[in-house]
Motif scaffolding. Structure first.
Motif, PDB file in Angstrom:
ATOM      1  N   ALA A 200      -3.368  -0.690  12.330  1.00  0.00           N
ATOM      2  CA  ALA A 200      -4.333  -0.583  11.248  1.00  0.00           C
ATOM      3  C   ALA A 200      -3.993   0.612  10.379  1.00  0.00           C
ATOM      4  CB  ALA A 200      -5.749  -0.442  11.805  1.00  0.00           C
TER       5      ALA A 200
ATOM      6  N   GLY B 280      -5.766   3.336   7.824  1.00  0.00           N
ATOM      7  CA  GLY B 280      -7.114   3.803   7.561  1.00  0.00           C
ATOM      8  C   GLY B 280      -7.177   5.274   7.258  1.00  0.00           C
ATOM      9  N   TYR B 281      -8.314   5.842   7.606  1.00  0.00           N
ATOM     10  CA  TYR B 281      -8.595   7.232   7.268  1.00  0.00           C
ATOM     11  C   TYR B 281      -9.263   7.912   8.456  1.00  0.00           C
ATOM     12  CZ  TYR B 281      -8.103   5.166   2.640  1.00  0.00           C
ATOM     13  OH  TYR B 281      -7.635   4.485   1.544  1.00  0.00           O
TER      14      TYR B 281
ATOM     15  N   ALA C 225     -10.900   5.562  11.104  1.00  0.00           N
ATOM     16  CA  ALA C 225     -11.654   4.464  10.504  1.00  0.00           C
ATOM     17  C   ALA C 225     -10.663   3.474   9.902  1.00  0.00           C
ATOM     18  CB  ALA C 225     -12.598   4.993   9.431  1.00  0.00           C
ATOM     19  N   PRO C 226     -10.469   2.317  10.537  1.00  0.00           N
ATOM     20  CA  PRO C 226      -9.513   1.351  10.017  1.00  0.00           C
ATOM     21  C   PRO C 226      -9.980   0.722   8.710  1.00  0.00           C
ATOM     22  CG  PRO C 226     -10.654   0.451  11.923  1.00  0.00           C
ATOM     23  CD  PRO C 226     -11.081   1.867  11.797  1.00  0.00           C
ATOM     24  N   HIS C 227      -9.026   0.493   7.823  1.00  0.00           N
ATOM     25  CA  HIS C 227      -9.323  -0.099   6.516  1.00  0.00           C
ATOM     26  C   HIS C 227      -8.614  -1.441   6.367  1.00  0.00           C
ATOM     27  CE1 HIS C 227     -10.362  -0.171   2.301  1.00  0.00           C
ATOM     28  NE2 HIS C 227      -9.098  -0.252   1.954  1.00  0.00           N
ATOM     29  N   VAL C 228      -7.418  -1.535   6.900  1.00  0.00           N
ATOM     30  CA  VAL C 228      -6.615  -2.752   6.828  1.00  0.00           C
ATOM     31  C   VAL C 228      -6.060  -3.023   8.223  1.00  0.00           C
ATOM     32  CG1 VAL C 228      -4.640  -3.900   5.779  1.00  0.00           C
ATOM     33  CG2 VAL C 228      -5.944  -2.214   4.456  1.00  0.00           C
ATOM     34  N   TRP C 229      -6.095  -4.313   8.618  1.00  0.00           N
ATOM     35  CA  TRP C 229      -5.623  -4.686   9.951  1.00  0.00           C
ATOM     36  C   TRP C 229      -4.401  -5.594   9.858  1.00  0.00           C
ATOM     37  CZ3 TRP C 229      -7.625  -2.809  14.397  1.00  0.00           C
ATOM     38  CH2 TRP C 229      -8.914  -2.264  14.374  1.00  0.00           C
TER      39      TRP C 229
ATOM     40  N   TYR D 121      -1.846   6.818   4.140  1.00  0.00           N
ATOM     41  CA  TYR D 121      -2.756   6.283   5.150  1.00  0.00           C
ATOM     42  C   TYR D 121      -2.473   6.857   6.531  1.00  0.00           C
ATOM     43  CZ  TYR D 121      -4.544   2.677   2.022  1.00  0.00           C
ATOM     44  OH  TYR D 121      -5.162   2.011   1.005  1.00  0.00           O
TER      45      TYR D 121
ATOM     46  N   PHE E 273     -12.433   9.626   9.572  1.00  0.00           N
ATOM     47  CA  PHE E 273     -13.862   9.735   9.226  1.00  0.00           C
ATOM     48  C   PHE E 273     -14.508  10.607  10.279  1.00  0.00           C
ATOM     49  CE2 PHE E 273     -17.655   8.633   7.129  1.00  0.00           C
ATOM     50  CZ  PHE E 273     -18.631   8.471   8.093  1.00  0.00           C
TER      51      PHE E 273
ATOM     52  N   ASP F 197      -3.749   7.111  17.172  1.00  0.00           N
ATOM     53  CA  ASP F 197      -3.485   7.144  15.741  1.00  0.00           C
ATOM     54  C   ASP F 197      -2.580   8.310  15.406  1.00  0.00           C
ATOM     55  OD1 ASP F 197      -6.562   8.617  14.342  1.00  0.00           O
ATOM     56  OD2 ASP F 197      -5.275   9.255  15.994  1.00  0.00           O
TER      57      ASP F 197
ATOM     58  N   LEU G  24       0.852  -1.191   0.000  1.00  0.00           N
ATOM     59  CA  LEU G  24       0.000   0.000   0.000  1.00  0.00           C
ATOM     60  C   LEU G  24       0.885   1.236   0.000  1.00  0.00           C
ATOM     61  CD1 LEU G  24      -1.526   0.675   3.537  1.00  0.00           C
ATOM     62  CD2 LEU G  24       0.417  -0.806   3.148  1.00  0.00           C
TER      63      LEU G  24
END
Length: 121
Positions: A97, A99-100, A107-111, A32, A102, A50, A27
């Motif tokens: 994680a 993510g973005y 907001a996690p997208h990949v763990w 991210y 939100f 985060d 990625l």
């Protein structure tokens, strides 16, 4: 494929320190926001903190503020969780994680798969 791999967990005495690492691949890491979560036995996964894409801003759960620090190395696609003054209640599996943001929440997208941290009293 997209992969997040945590490392650095282990057994430490109360008051000790550990540094967790999370290596990302597959990625565009610098795009991210990265987060750390933890899950203790019998409990729900909870947000630890985060960090923004550039590393210029961080957020932390109240339970770890002043003891945990998140930082990142975009050149090496790695995010870190430095933990000091560890307490037995910090015992958990720690997950990173990607993510973005939100609204105001991460907001996690990949763990990742997690790494165990055990703090003995």
């Amino acid at each position: 494929q997209v992969q997040l791999v945590e490392s650095g967990g282990g057994l430490v005495q109360a008051g000790g320190s550990l540094r967790l690492s999370c290596a990302a691949s597959g990625l565009t890491f610098s795009s991210y926001r990265m987060g750390w979560f933890r899950q203790a036995p019998g409990k729900e996964r909870e947000f630890v903190g985060d960090i923004s894409t550039t590393g210029s801003s961080t957020n932390y759960a109240d339970s770890v503020k002043g003891r945990f620090t998140i930082y990142r190395d975009n050149a090496n696609n790695t995010v870190y969780l430095q933990m000091i003054s560890l307490k037995p209640e910090d015992t958990a599996v720690y997950f990173c994680a990607a993510g973005y943001l939100f609204s105001t929440h991460f907001a996690p997208h990949v763990w990742g798969r997690g790494t165990q941290v055990t703090v003995s009293s």
